[in-house]
Design an enzyme around this catalytic site. Structure first.
Site, PDB file in Angstrom:
ATOM      1  CE  LYS A 236       8.073   5.491  -9.209  1.00  0.00           C
ATOM      2  NZ  LYS A 236       6.725   5.214  -9.656  1.00  0.00           N
TER       3      LYS A 236
ATOM      4  NE  ARG B 245       5.315   0.621  -5.397  1.00  0.00           N
ATOM      5  CZ  ARG B 245       4.956   1.803  -5.898  1.00  0.00           C
ATOM      6  NH1 ARG B 245       5.636   2.374  -6.871  1.00  0.00           N
ATOM      7  NH2 ARG B 245       3.893   2.422  -5.414  1.00  0.00           N
TER       8      ARG B 245
ATOM      9  CG  ASP C 236      -2.111   0.941   0.945  1.00  0.00           C
ATOM     10  OD1 ASP C 236      -2.898   0.639   0.022  1.00  0.00           O
ATOM     11  OD2 ASP C 236      -2.239   1.967   1.635  1.00  0.00           O
TER      12      ASP C 236
ATOM     13  N   GLY D 265       0.384   7.061 -11.691  1.00  0.00           N
ATOM     14  CA  GLY D 265      -0.092   7.857 -10.559  1.00  0.00           C
ATOM     15  C   GLY D 265       0.383   9.299 -10.614  1.00  0.00           C
ATOM     16  CE1 TYR D 266      -2.237  12.469  -6.804  1.00  0.00           C
ATOM     17  CE2 TYR D 266      -1.811  10.195  -6.168  1.00  0.00           C
ATOM     18  CZ  TYR D 266      -2.649  11.283  -6.227  1.00  0.00           C
ATOM     19  OH  TYR D 266      -3.921  11.183  -5.697  1.00  0.00           O
TER      20      TYR D 266
HETATM   21  P1  IMP Z   1      -2.733   1.683  -3.611  1.00  0.00           P
HETATM   22  O1  IMP Z   1      -1.458   1.443  -2.858  1.00  0.00           O
HETATM   23  O2  IMP Z   1      -2.948   0.708  -4.687  1.00  0.00           O
HETATM   24  O3  IMP Z   1      -3.888   1.848  -2.691  1.00  0.00           O
HETATM   25  O4  IMP Z   1      -2.622   3.069  -4.364  1.00  0.00           O
HETATM   26  C1  IMP Z   1      -1.590   3.920  -4.169  1.00  0.00           C
HETATM   27  C2  IMP Z   1      -1.832   5.177  -4.959  1.00  0.00           C
HETATM   28  O5  IMP Z   1      -0.831   6.111  -4.540  1.00  0.00           O
HETATM   29  C3  IMP Z   1      -1.639   4.986  -6.458  1.00  0.00           C
HETATM   30  O6  IMP Z   1      -2.826   4.726  -7.130  1.00  0.00           O
HETATM   31  C4  IMP Z   1      -1.065   6.332  -6.863  1.00  0.00           C
HETATM   32  O7  IMP Z   1      -2.096   7.248  -7.028  1.00  0.00           O
HETATM   33  C5  IMP Z   1      -0.240   6.735  -5.623  1.00  0.00           C
HETATM   34  N1  IMP Z   1       1.140   6.213  -5.746  1.00  0.00           N
HETATM   35  C6  IMP Z   1       1.766   5.324  -4.948  1.00  0.00           C
HETATM   36  N2  IMP Z   1       3.001   5.055  -5.379  1.00  0.00           N
HETATM   37  C7  IMP Z   1       3.165   5.770  -6.495  1.00  0.00           C
HETATM   38  C8  IMP Z   1       4.243   5.888  -7.425  1.00  0.00           C
HETATM   39  O8  IMP Z   1       5.306   5.266  -7.333  1.00  0.00           O
HETATM   40  N3  IMP Z   1       4.023   6.707  -8.445  1.00  0.00           N
HETATM   41  C9  IMP Z   1       2.880   7.411  -8.589  1.00  0.00           C
HETATM   42  N4  IMP Z   1       1.837   7.324  -7.792  1.00  0.00           N
HETATM   43  C10 IMP Z   1       1.976   6.505  -6.721  1.00  0.00           C
END
Ligand code: IMP
Length: 219
Positions: free
Chosen positions: A196, A202, A69, A174-175
């Site tokens: 990255k 991560r 997460d 994502g962002y």
């Molecule tokens: P989840 O962990 O699947 O609930 O979602 C995490 C959310 O955080 C993603 O959908 C992105 O919006 C954001 N996020 C987490 N890690 C990253 C990354 O490495 N790059 C961009 N967005 C991230």
């Protein structure tokens, strides 16, 4: 060795497998199985959400399961979107939103947030830029949960950076187009996977998981 990764997020699966390149571990999506055991990610912490994703799949399969997460926390927004990062633009419906919708919401909230832009006397001294940047400071957080034989383990990582005023670059997910990691002048989306995967939240968390897995199941 194949290990279930409790997600259907292709971006994450790709990144995590790249991070484990050169090891004998391969992370596989549970596909339909995850839908059957799917749970609402409504925890107050990354750990809680990671556990909620991994535990039902571990019970359903009796196999080792990894989940992750993660989220983005912006200082000027008091840590938002945080655990709500994936659904930020759709908070009231609870549905996932698109990356573009989430980014637009983040940028527009930052525009409205109080900007400590520094006084005019700071102009040209570098102080004004430093103060402005501080208000856009943000960190990505990643928490892995690993469950095997009913035992639960967590591994965490973070990376600090700043949010840009407009999206830049097309890599990552994502962002990434609005996040510039500290020490760089390009966004994660511009820097690409090699950089990255060396410095990201991560990467930090998965290194700890990797050390643990390699001790538990040496090749
Ligand atoms: P989840 O962990 O699947 O609930 O979602 C995490 C959310 O955080 C993603 O959908 C992105 O919006 C954001 N996020 C987490 N890690 C990253 C990354 O490495 N790059 C961009 N967005 C991230």
């Amino acid at each position: 060795m194949k290990i279930y990764l409790a997600t259907n997020n292709k971006g994450k699966i790709r990144e995590i497998n790249a991070l484990f390149g050169g090891t004998h571990f391969e992370f596989v999506s549970p596909g339909e199985l995850l839908k059957e055991t799917d749970v609402l990610e409504d925890g107050d912490s990354y750990r809680e959400n990671a556990y909620k994703k991994a535990y039902p799949l571990h019970v359903a399969t009796s196999a080792p399961v990894v989940s992750e997460d993660s989220g983005m926390e912006v200082e000027a927004l008091d840590g938002a979107p945080g655990v709500h990062s994936a659904r930020f633009a759709n908070l009231f419906t609870g549905k996932n939103s698109t990356d573009t919708e989430n980014i637009q919401k983040l940028l527009s909230l930052l525009k409205e947030a109080p900007q400590d832009a520094g006084s005019d006397k700071d102009a040209g001294s570098g102080k004004r830029d430093a103060k402005r940047a501080a208000t856009r400071a943000a960190r990505y957080v990643s928490v892995f949960c690993f469950i095997t034989g009913g035992q639960v383990h967590y591994f965490e990582g973070e990376v600090w950076g700043d949010i840009t005023e407009t999206p830049m670059g097309s890599g990552g997910f994502g962002y990434d187009p609005v996040f510039i990691p500290r020490g760089y002048s390009d966004t994660f989306a511009q820097l690409g996977p090699t950089v990255k995967n060396r410095i990201s939240h991560r990467a930090m968390a998965s290194q700890k998981l990797k050390d643990f897995l390699l001790t538990t199941w040496p090749r």
